[in-house]
Write a protein that holds these residues in place. Structure first.
Motif, short mmCIF file in Angstrom:
data_model
loop_
_atom_site.label_atom_id
_atom_site.label_comp_id
_atom_site.label_asym_id
_atom_site.label_seq_id
_atom_site.Cartn_x
_atom_site.Cartn_y
_atom_site.Cartn_z
N GLU A 27 1.33 4.07 -2.90
CA GLU A 27 0.73 5.31 -2.42
C GLU A 27 -0.79 5.23 -2.42
OE1 GLU A 27 2.45 8.62 -4.51
OE2 GLU A 27 4.48 8.04 -3.96
N THR A 28 -1.30 4.09 -1.93
CA THR A 28 -2.74 3.85 -1.86
C THR A 28 -3.41 4.79 -0.87
OG1 THR A 28 -2.33 1.52 -2.34
CG2 THR A 28 -4.48 2.06 -1.43
N TYR A 29 -2.69 5.09 0.21
CA TYR A 29 -3.25 5.92 1.27
C TYR A 29 -2.38 7.14 1.51
CZ TYR A 29 -6.04 1.79 2.14
OH TYR A 29 -6.89 0.74 2.00
N ASP A 30 -3.00 8.15 2.09
CA ASP A 30 -2.33 9.39 2.46
C ASP A 30 -2.26 9.43 3.99
OD1 ASP A 30 -1.59 12.22 1.43
OD2 ASP A 30 -2.99 12.62 3.08
N VAL A 31 -1.37 10.23 4.54
CA VAL A 31 -1.26 10.32 5.99
C VAL A 31 -2.58 10.77 6.62
CG1 VAL A 31 -0.38 12.69 6.06
CG2 VAL A 31 0.24 11.08 7.88
N THR A 32 -3.41 11.49 5.88
CA THR A 32 -4.69 11.93 6.42
C THR A 32 -5.71 10.79 6.50
OG1 THR A 32 -5.44 12.68 4.25
CG2 THR A 32 -4.38 14.32 5.67
N ASP A 33 -5.38 9.62 5.94
CA ASP A 33 -6.24 8.44 6.05
C ASP A 33 -5.97 7.66 7.34
OD1 ASP A 33 -7.53 8.79 3.54
OD2 ASP A 33 -5.76 7.95 2.54
N ASP A 36 0.84 -1.20 0.00
CA ASP A 36 0.00 0.00 0.00
C ASP A 36 0.87 1.25 0.00
OD1 ASP A 36 -2.46 -1.39 0.13
OD2 ASP A 36 -2.35 -1.48 2.32
N VAL A 37 1.92 1.23 0.82
CA VAL A 37 2.83 2.38 0.91
C VAL A 37 3.53 2.58 -0.42
CG1 VAL A 37 4.88 3.30 2.03
CG2 VAL A 37 3.13 2.15 3.41
N ALA A 38 4.04 1.50 -1.02
CA ALA A 38 4.76 1.59 -2.29
C ALA A 38 3.85 2.13 -3.40
CB ALA A 38 5.32 0.23 -2.68
#
Length: 116
Positions: A23-29, A19-21
Motif C-alpha cells: 500500500e505504498t501508493y493511493d489511487v489519488t497518486d 507497491d500494491v501489497a
C-alpha cells in the motif's frame, strides 16, 4: 520549446505488485499521461490503449518530436482521481428539465437567470 509545462520536475514510475501489497501508493497518486514526447506511458494494457487511440487518429508517439524544438509537444500528466477537501455542497431542485439547473458565467454576463 519555451512553454511552461507543469511536467518539468515530475517523476513518475510504474507501480509494482509489491507497491500494491505494501500500500505504498493511493489511487489519488495515479496519473495518466497527456500524449507527448517526454512522458512515460503505462506499460500495461492502458499503454496499448494510448497506442490504439493515437493510431485511430493517424498519429504515432514519435510525431510529438519536431526538428525545431519550438514545435515539439512534450506532454504532461493529469491526476486520474482527485480527492476533494474543504468542500461544501447542497441539493438543488428544479421544475423545468429544459432550463439550466444553475447559473453559468455566461448567464451572469448576459443577465439571464437560472430556473427557479
Amino acid at each position: 520549446g519555451g512553454g511552461n509545462s507543469q511536467r518539468e520536475g515530475k517523476k513518475v514510475r510504474v507501480v509494482t505488485d509489491e507497491d500494491v501489497a505494501q500500500e505504498t501508493y493511493d489511487v489519488t497518486d495515479v496519473v495518466l499521461p497527456v500524449p507527448g514526447s517526454k512522458v512515460k506511458y503505462p506499460e500495461n494494457r492502458v499503454g496499448k490503449e494510448y497506442d490504439d487511440a493515437l493510431a485511430n487518429l493517424g498519429l504515432d508517439k514519435k510525431q510529438f518530436v519536431h526538428t525545431s524544438g519550438e514545435y515539439s509537444l512534450g506532454g504532461d500528466y493529469r491526476k486520474f482521481l482527485c480527492r476533494p477537501k474543504d468542500m461544501t455542497w447542497e441539493f438543488q431542485g428544479y421544475s423545468d428539465p429544459l432550463q439550466p439547473l444553475l447559473a453559468t458565467d455566461l448567464m451572469g454576463v448576459t443577465g439571464h437567470a437560472a430556473a427557479a
